[in-house]
Design a protein around this motif. Sequence first.
Motif, PDB file in Angstrom:
ATOM      1  N   PHE A  60       1.762  -7.794  -0.743  1.00  0.00           N
ATOM      2  CA  PHE A  60       1.765  -6.448  -1.305  1.00  0.00           C
ATOM      3  C   PHE A  60       0.712  -6.310  -2.406  1.00  0.00           C
ATOM      4  O   PHE A  60       0.008  -5.304  -2.477  1.00  0.00           O
ATOM      5  CB  PHE A  60       3.161  -6.110  -1.844  1.00  0.00           C
ATOM      6  N   LEU A  61       0.588  -7.327  -3.242  1.00  0.00           N
ATOM      7  CA  LEU A  61      -0.436  -7.297  -4.290  1.00  0.00           C
ATOM      8  C   LEU A  61      -1.844  -7.291  -3.702  1.00  0.00           C
ATOM      9  O   LEU A  61      -2.736  -6.609  -4.206  1.00  0.00           O
ATOM     10  CB  LEU A  61      -0.272  -8.484  -5.246  1.00  0.00           C
ATOM     11  N   GLU A  62      -2.055  -8.042  -2.633  1.00  0.00           N
ATOM     12  CA  GLU A  62      -3.353  -8.016  -1.953  1.00  0.00           C
ATOM     13  C   GLU A  62      -3.648  -6.630  -1.396  1.00  0.00           C
ATOM     14  O   GLU A  62      -4.788  -6.167  -1.446  1.00  0.00           O
ATOM     15  CB  GLU A  62      -3.401  -9.054  -0.829  1.00  0.00           C
ATOM     16  N   LEU A  63      -2.635  -5.976  -0.864  1.00  0.00           N
ATOM     17  CA  LEU A  63      -2.828  -4.624  -0.323  1.00  0.00           C
ATOM     18  C   LEU A  63      -3.229  -3.635  -1.409  1.00  0.00           C
ATOM     19  O   LEU A  63      -4.025  -2.730  -1.164  1.00  0.00           O
ATOM     20  CB  LEU A  63      -1.552  -4.134   0.366  1.00  0.00           C
ATOM     21  N   THR A  64      -2.723  -3.817  -2.615  1.00  0.00           N
ATOM     22  CA  THR A  64      -3.082  -2.900  -3.699  1.00  0.00           C
ATOM     23  C   THR A  64      -4.532  -3.062  -4.131  1.00  0.00           C
ATOM     24  O   THR A  64      -5.091  -2.164  -4.763  1.00  0.00           O
ATOM     25  CB  THR A  64      -2.168  -3.087  -4.930  1.00  0.00           C
ATOM     26  N   ARG A  65      -5.131  -4.182  -3.786  1.00  0.00           N
ATOM     27  CA  ARG A  65      -6.531  -4.414  -4.146  1.00  0.00           C
ATOM     28  C   ARG A  65      -7.522  -3.871  -3.112  1.00  0.00           C
ATOM     29  O   ARG A  65      -8.724  -3.881  -3.358  1.00  0.00           O
ATOM     30  CB  ARG A  65      -6.768  -5.906  -4.343  1.00  0.00           C
ATOM     31  N   LEU A  66      -7.016  -3.425  -1.977  1.00  0.00           N
ATOM     32  CA  LEU A  66      -7.901  -2.898  -0.936  1.00  0.00           C
ATOM     33  C   LEU A  66      -8.444  -1.529  -1.339  1.00  0.00           C
ATOM     34  O   LEU A  66      -7.741  -0.740  -1.984  1.00  0.00           O
ATOM     35  CB  LEU A  66      -7.152  -2.761   0.389  1.00  0.00           C
ATOM     36  N   PRO A  67      -9.666  -1.219  -0.922  1.00  0.00           N
ATOM     37  CA  PRO A  67     -10.205   0.122  -1.199  1.00  0.00           C
ATOM     38  C   PRO A  67      -9.478   1.179  -0.367  1.00  0.00           C
ATOM     39  O   PRO A  67      -8.884   0.880   0.677  1.00  0.00           O
ATOM     40  CB  PRO A  67     -11.676   0.004  -0.791  1.00  0.00           C
ATOM     41  N   ASP A  68      -9.527   2.414  -0.842  1.00  0.00           N
ATOM     42  CA  ASP A  68      -8.806   3.502  -0.185  1.00  0.00           C
ATOM     43  C   ASP A  68      -9.181   3.663   1.281  1.00  0.00           C
ATOM     44  O   ASP A  68      -8.319   3.909   2.125  1.00  0.00           O
ATOM     45  CB  ASP A  68      -9.052   4.828  -0.917  1.00  0.00           C
ATOM     46  N   HIS A  69     -10.466   3.534   1.590  1.00  0.00           N
ATOM     47  CA  HIS A  69     -10.872   3.758   2.981  1.00  0.00           C
ATOM     48  C   HIS A  69     -10.261   2.715   3.919  1.00  0.00           C
ATOM     49  O   HIS A  69      -9.952   3.010   5.065  1.00  0.00           O
ATOM     50  CB  HIS A  69     -12.404   3.790   3.115  1.00  0.00           C
ATOM     51  N   ARG A  70     -10.044   1.501   3.434  1.00  0.00           N
ATOM     52  CA  ARG A  70      -9.425   0.466   4.267  1.00  0.00           C
ATOM     53  C   ARG A  70      -7.942   0.775   4.480  1.00  0.00           C
ATOM     54  O   ARG A  70      -7.417   0.614   5.581  1.00  0.00           O
ATOM     55  CB  ARG A  70      -9.596  -0.894   3.588  1.00  0.00           C
ATOM     56  N   ILE A  71      -7.276   1.241   3.442  1.00  0.00           N
ATOM     57  CA  ILE A  71      -5.861   1.604   3.567  1.00  0.00           C
ATOM     58  C   ILE A  71      -5.709   2.776   4.524  1.00  0.00           C
ATOM     59  O   ILE A  71      -4.801   2.806   5.367  1.00  0.00           O
ATOM     60  CB  ILE A  71      -5.266   1.928   2.182  1.00  0.00           C
ATOM     61  N   ARG A  72      -6.619   3.755   4.421  1.00  0.00           N
ATOM     62  CA  ARG A  72      -6.574   4.890   5.341  1.00  0.00           C
ATOM     63  C   ARG A  72      -6.792   4.447   6.782  1.00  0.00           C
ATOM     64  O   ARG A  72      -6.177   4.972   7.703  1.00  0.00           O
ATOM     65  CB  ARG A  72      -7.617   5.931   4.953  1.00  0.00           C
ATOM     66  N   LEU A  73      -7.682   3.496   6.987  1.00  0.00           N
ATOM     67  CA  LEU A  73      -7.929   2.983   8.335  1.00  0.00           C
ATOM     68  C   LEU A  73      -6.662   2.347   8.903  1.00  0.00           C
ATOM     69  O   LEU A  73      -6.287   2.600  10.048  1.00  0.00           O
ATOM     70  CB  LEU A  73      -9.074   1.963   8.325  1.00  0.00           C
TER      71      LEU A  73
END
Length: 63
Positions: free
Chosen positions: A32-45
């Motif tokens: 979960f902490l790693e996911l919070t470090r992802l850029p927005d465009h990656r999360i949107r993908l």
Amino acid sequence: MQDDVLWLALAFMLMFEGLFPLLLPARWREVFLELTRLPDHRIRLFGFISVAGGLLLYWISSN
């Protein structure tokens, strides 16, 4: 009948989503902490892929 299927799908989703934090809480926290470090465009993908996959599964199962 359709409402029953919707509630059943929601129940399975909640059970599946709860397995990882139930069985491996420390690892779940790390992921979960790693996911919070992802850029927005990656999360949107990832969100788009998830929605598209769900729609595809729905389309396949409804035919």
